[in-house]
Enzyme design. Sequence first.
Site, PDB file in Angstrom:
ATOM      1  N   CYS A 149       0.813  -1.214   0.000  1.00 49.04           N
ATOM      2  CA  CYS A 149       0.000   0.000   0.000  1.00 49.04           C
ATOM      3  C   CYS A 149       0.846   1.263   0.000  1.00 49.04           C
ATOM      4  O   CYS A 149       0.527   2.237  -0.666  1.00 49.04           O
ATOM      5  CB  CYS A 149      -0.964  -0.019   1.163  1.00 49.04           C
ATOM      6  SG  CYS A 149      -0.162  -0.226   2.748  1.00 49.04           S
TER       7      CYS A 149
ATOM      8  N   HIS B  11      -1.962   0.755   7.200  1.00 53.51           N
ATOM      9  CA  HIS B  11      -2.274   1.050   5.794  1.00 53.51           C
ATOM     10  C   HIS B  11      -1.752   2.443   5.462  1.00 53.51           C
ATOM     11  O   HIS B  11      -1.562   3.277   6.357  1.00 53.51           O
ATOM     12  CB  HIS B  11      -3.800   0.985   5.612  1.00 53.51           C
ATOM     13  CG  HIS B  11      -4.230   0.976   4.191  1.00 53.51           C
ATOM     14  ND1 HIS B  11      -3.725   0.084   3.273  1.00 53.51           N
ATOM     15  CD2 HIS B  11      -5.130   1.747   3.512  1.00 53.51           C
ATOM     16  CE1 HIS B  11      -4.285   0.300   2.095  1.00 53.51           C
ATOM     17  NE2 HIS B  11      -5.155   1.319   2.225  1.00 53.51           N
TER      18      HIS B  11
ATOM     19  N   ASP C 183      -7.663   6.052  -2.349  1.00 55.64           N
ATOM     20  CA  ASP C 183      -6.869   4.894  -1.923  1.00 55.64           C
ATOM     21  C   ASP C 183      -6.459   4.107  -3.155  1.00 55.64           C
ATOM     22  O   ASP C 183      -7.243   3.305  -3.671  1.00 55.64           O
ATOM     23  CB  ASP C 183      -7.673   4.015  -0.965  1.00 55.64           C
ATOM     24  CG  ASP C 183      -6.773   2.990  -0.297  1.00 55.64           C
ATOM     25  OD1 ASP C 183      -5.625   2.819  -0.758  1.00 55.64           O
ATOM     26  OD2 ASP C 183      -7.228   2.362   0.671  1.00 55.64           O
TER      27      ASP C 183
END
Lengths: 301, 653
Positions: free
Chosen positions: B403, B447, B463
């Site tokens: 991520c 994250h 995202d």
Amino acid sequence: MHEALHQLLACADSVILGKRTQIRLAVCCLLAKGHLLIEDIPGVGKTTLSHALAHLFGLGYQRIQFTSDILPADIMGSAVFDSRQNSFSFRQGPLFNQMILADEINRATPKAQSALLEAMEERQVTVEGQTYPLPEPFFVIATQNPSYQIGTFPLPESQLDRFLMRIELGYPSRQAERELLIGQPRHRLIKNLPVYLPAEQLAALQHEVAGVHVAPALLDYVLAIIDFTRHCDDYPCGLSPRAGLSLLAAAKAWALMDQRGAVLPEDVQAVLPAVAGHRLSPGGRDSGATVAPILRQVAVL
Amino acid sequence: MMVGALDRRGLSFLLGSLLLITLPHGWHIPWPLFGFFAVMLVWRFMAVRYPGWLPKRWQLFLLTLLGVALLLSQQRGVFGRDAGTGLIVVALGLKLLEIRGRRDVLLVVYLAFIVAASQFLYEQSILMAGYILLVCILLLATLIVQTAERVETRAALKTATAIVLQALPLALVLFVLFPRLEAPRWMWLADDNKALSGLSDTLEPGSISDLSLSDELVFRVRFEGDVPPPLLRYWRGAVYSRTDGVRWTVDSSRDTSARPPEFSGDAYRYTLLMEPQKQNWVFGLEMPESFGAGLRSIHGFQLRSDKRPADRAEYKIVSRPFYNTGPLSPADYRENLQLPLAASDRQLALIKALGGGNASPEQFIQNLLNHFRREAFFYTLAPPLMPENPIDTFLFETRSGFCSHYAAAFVYLLRIAKIPARVIGGYQGGEFNKVGGFLEVRQADAHAWAEAWLENKGWVRFDPTAAVAPERVERGVNVDLQIASGAVNFGPLTGDSAALNWFKRGRQLWQSVDYNWQRWVINYSGANQMQFLRTLGIDGISPLVKWLLGSLLAVTLPLAWWLLKKPAKTADKPLLVYRRFCGKLADAGVVIGQGEGAKDFAGRAQKQLPELAGRIEQISALFIRLRYQADAKAGDLQRLKNLVDAFSVKKRR
């Protein structure tokens, strides 16, 4: 009856000098229907004591000298062939007497010892499948030499437990010894002793002992003593239930001798060395020292 | 005479319980100190068997010197939790070799209680509390064994358990009502050398994938109403706006409070219970609207706490999912376009291909996300190393990353396209504990995502990971599988119920118990207490004192009644009166022995106090009749009382 008991004790005191406590313990043992073990070196008056007691109570008396070659049949009796009737008949041994002095019991082999001890416990003798009751009252005074002497078979713990009490006589005091030296020979004195308490009165007294009152508080004390012996590290094993029964019976008899209708803790304490000493420390000699922690640490009140 | 106190069994019992008490310290205090204690303990154990092995006085002195030297070598200072614990443990070990009488045994037991309590300076879990409680029962049993005249382990343990059980209600009342001592007063006891994992103010290439393999709990959330859907579970942490091309850092110079955004949408009200942290960050659900005192929202809307991060803390927060942060200041604008190098040709070409500069920023961002989605980008925990120019390498060569790679590359490209953007680090998702009704967020849920500033909308969350691996956001992380395999694993596709086997259920149950322990016991601070007491209507010192005394009485009176009721049955009234009589005689110097009966005692007392012989005889005879004889009369007790009352002795000087 109590008066007679008193006179009896006073008379015994005059024959066996300086052994007040031991005489009382022996009589107490008799009243509690127990058997007595006297442990001491030869010649301090074990035989004299038992002989005097037999006379004072008017009991049929027999002395059995234990030796290393004595057989059970020598004690109990044996079946003998009767040629006229062409059958065996039982001839009673020396055991069939009201008071037995088993002298130097630890000189005999275990086989002979256990024959005597079985008879003591069951108050009857079985020979060849036939059971013969022993006379009433039946009282055994066994004497034993200290186990450090040569040629002895020490009684095992299980058989020591059959004796209600074990007492030690010990040397007389200087004063008592002096009187002994100047007085008449003891066996002649004993021969002339009157009977103070005949067998039926003894039975009545024994019955009376059973009726002495035991308060719950006293039972608590006895239980505390038993409990203490079972948990204290000083003793290899604690008092058995039979020992507890013996202790209470002896204390009752002691209370009766003190002319009281109820047992006091002091009665328990008085008989404790004699009743518990040989059970807690079978090999030990000083019963007083054995039970001292109990007397000191178990709370009375 | 030390018959009962120092016998073998009692000593072995004491040493055994000491071992159990000190054992957990093996994990906290330096091993030379613990080893020293262990050697002393073993030595004492051997000496129980062979008393000759005990050290002489000069040997003890040398051992003490050794202990002091060990302490000095292992501890930096004299004060502090570790130094204090070490000192007590070493002293306890030395004292063991010096047990000579009952006094020493008692001292050792009391020291051991302190050692047991010091465990709580290190760990306050419910398991440790249970363990300490058991150990305290053992210690109490040792005390009982030492003081009783007879030693019976099982009975002593039973009594000790009874004592602890009787003490529990009292402890509970005092815990709830007694004013709490605030942590700062003894903060000096704590050392900050515990290694805690978590997000830091620098986002390094591998930092989040390291966390993904840890199931360590970060925080728990209990919602007052609805629980937000997984897609909205973004727990905001650090705002990384500065980059050198490899690392992203928080600009701490701008650590000022932020202007609150305009909120819309439904509010989520929740309580956040933070586990011990490295930083004083609090991870609020995007976007926190209001929060209690003790929290502040700094630049970038990150929540910071004023409390020590190493303590557990509880916060009440309200968040709304929709917000508009409004215009951007020129300084912020510059800040969020900062780039370390000039853009490479490949990057410029990609931006041009995605419509950068021509299309609206929204359109460009959409194109970029589509690019991630369509091209062969991979989501993986273990991407290949990219030591040189990682953004370029990632975007055009390896195309596989975690991520943080996606977020960093996304923000980087946006900045080249002159759209203010920044990387946000935090947690996403969380596992819902059905038993406890709360959400558990673990380190594996760490994250990184991106935020872009759009005209009229303010900062908007994007995202890029969701474009590559939508499961990550929709289903969350399957922590167990991820740790087991070392690769990315997502939660189950359908609802939890099918996969919720008994093991998971058990774990959730335990988590729920632990949560409540943390919440109601560990976290019961002064402020929480005041709030709780206020709901009971206690708002000052005097009602508090009344409540405290009232509840103490309410607890102790039934206990006392229950305890006193039993002996009352056997309470021996004549004995009580007689004890009064013994007390009077004791004043005159005649003390009854423990093994002495009333008759013998009377005889002795009469000898020592001949002038009172008649009275003593009378009282003793009456007592003996009441206690041992069958012929006690109804009035005897009263007569005994009267006689004892009238009995008086001259006190001996």
